[in-house]
Design an enzyme around this catalytic site. Structure first.
Site, PDB file in Angstrom:
ATOM      1  CB  ALA A 251      -0.928  -0.007   1.209  1.00 46.37           C
ATOM      2  N   GLY A 253       2.277   3.213  -2.402  1.00 49.75           N
ATOM      3  CA  GLY A 253       1.857   4.294  -3.293  1.00 49.75           C
ATOM      4  C   GLY A 253       0.518   4.885  -2.902  1.00 49.75           C
TER       5      GLY A 253
END
Length: 303
Positions: A251, A253
């Protein structure tokens, strides 16, 4: 005052297979362990914004299954407004299957489920919420027509639109790009979209100009462990990442984008500081397993 952020996007349950390395074609390998967590690019971004104390609302869909009930519960636990999350009868909630290697790198296979049914009608019902927001964020795990509809409402209301072009789509509709204020591809996505391979500062500037020529004023290209490159109002710079040992990049980005939307001034005047904050949040995320469980709260980021 906290930013008001609206996310239109995907809601998935992540099934995570912990392995040493990816199997070769025809190879059978042993899984070290298995875990489940809340996820989906849209939901991750919303949770990241909410945990960084943005007033966050969500537009999306889940199925009428156990996973749908779980995801609504998890979103509400983070104080995300879910009144525009539709429960679809006789449909599965989106699912992602994540092959997580010992190195922290991951490969993801996802089933869209109810995410594929998000429509412009969902946006119509959420118009007032969008008009009262500061930022609206979307990505490509839900249908592009819904994204266009959301950005049209936001553009008319003079709200800032943030497009995360992932999973990468080669031919993004011109209509959507014209409605985008900030685009946030990673270097792989940017190469697919622009055709420009990123190898150095010059190619980063060429990539940014590609987006500027499409009418997008703000470009942030994320570069993983090398940080991010930002180009806005004729100025550009590369902002370093924080050096940490990555355990799970799932997770990273999404956390960056949600944290950015929570911290950024609507006039974009603090974009450098907002990116530094988002980078800190992302660096904390990669040090823990799972999507939702790894996304930090504002207090942890500031520390």
């Amino acid at each position: 005052m906290a930013n008001k952020v609206v996310v239109i996007g995907s809601i998935n349950v992540d099934s995570i297979m912990h392995i040493d390395n990816l199997p070769k074609p025809g190879e059978t390998i042993k899984m070290n362990s298995f875990s489940k967590a809340g996820g989906g690019k849209g939901a991750n971004q919303a949770v990241a914004a909410a945990r960084s104390e943005a007033d966050t609302s969500f537009i999306g869909r889940v199925g009428d299954d156990g996973n749908g009930k779980l995801m609504l519960k998890l979103l509400k636990e983070d104080h995300i407004d879910t009144k525009h999350v539709t429960v679809v009868p006789k449909e599965d909630t989106g699912q992602s299957y994540i092959l997580l290697q010992k190195s922290g790198q991951n490969s993801i296979i996802y089933q869209a489920g109810a995410n594929a049914l998000v429509t412009a009608e969902d946006v119509d019902q959420a118009q007032d919420t969008i008009k009262q927001s500061d930022f609206i964020v979307t990505e490509f795990e839900t249908p592009i027509p819904a994204a266009i509809a959301a950005f049209k409402v936001a553009h008319t209301a003079k709200k800032v639109t943030i497009l995360n072009p992932a999973p990468a789509v080669k031919d993004i509709p011109e209509e959507l790009l014209k409605l985008t204020d900030i685009i946030t591809p990673n270097e792989t996505e940017s190469e697919l979209i622009s055709g420009i391979k990123i190898t150095d500062e010059d190619s980063l500037k060429m990539s940014a100009d590609f987006y500027h020529n499409l009418g997008i004023s703000g470009v942030i290209i994320t570069l993983g462990s090398k940080g991010s490159f930002v180009s806005l109002n004729g100025k550009s710079e590369q902002i370093p990442a924080f050096k940490v040992k990555a355990v799970d990049t799932t997770a990273a980005g999404d956390t960056f984008i949600g944290a950015l939307a929570s911290e950024l001034n609507p006039d974009l005047s603090n974009i450098h500081d907002a990116i530094v904050y988002a980078s800190k949040a992302s660096s904390l995320t990669v040090q823990k397993l799972g999507a939702f469980p790894s996304i930090p709260k504002r207090e942890a980021v500031l520390k």
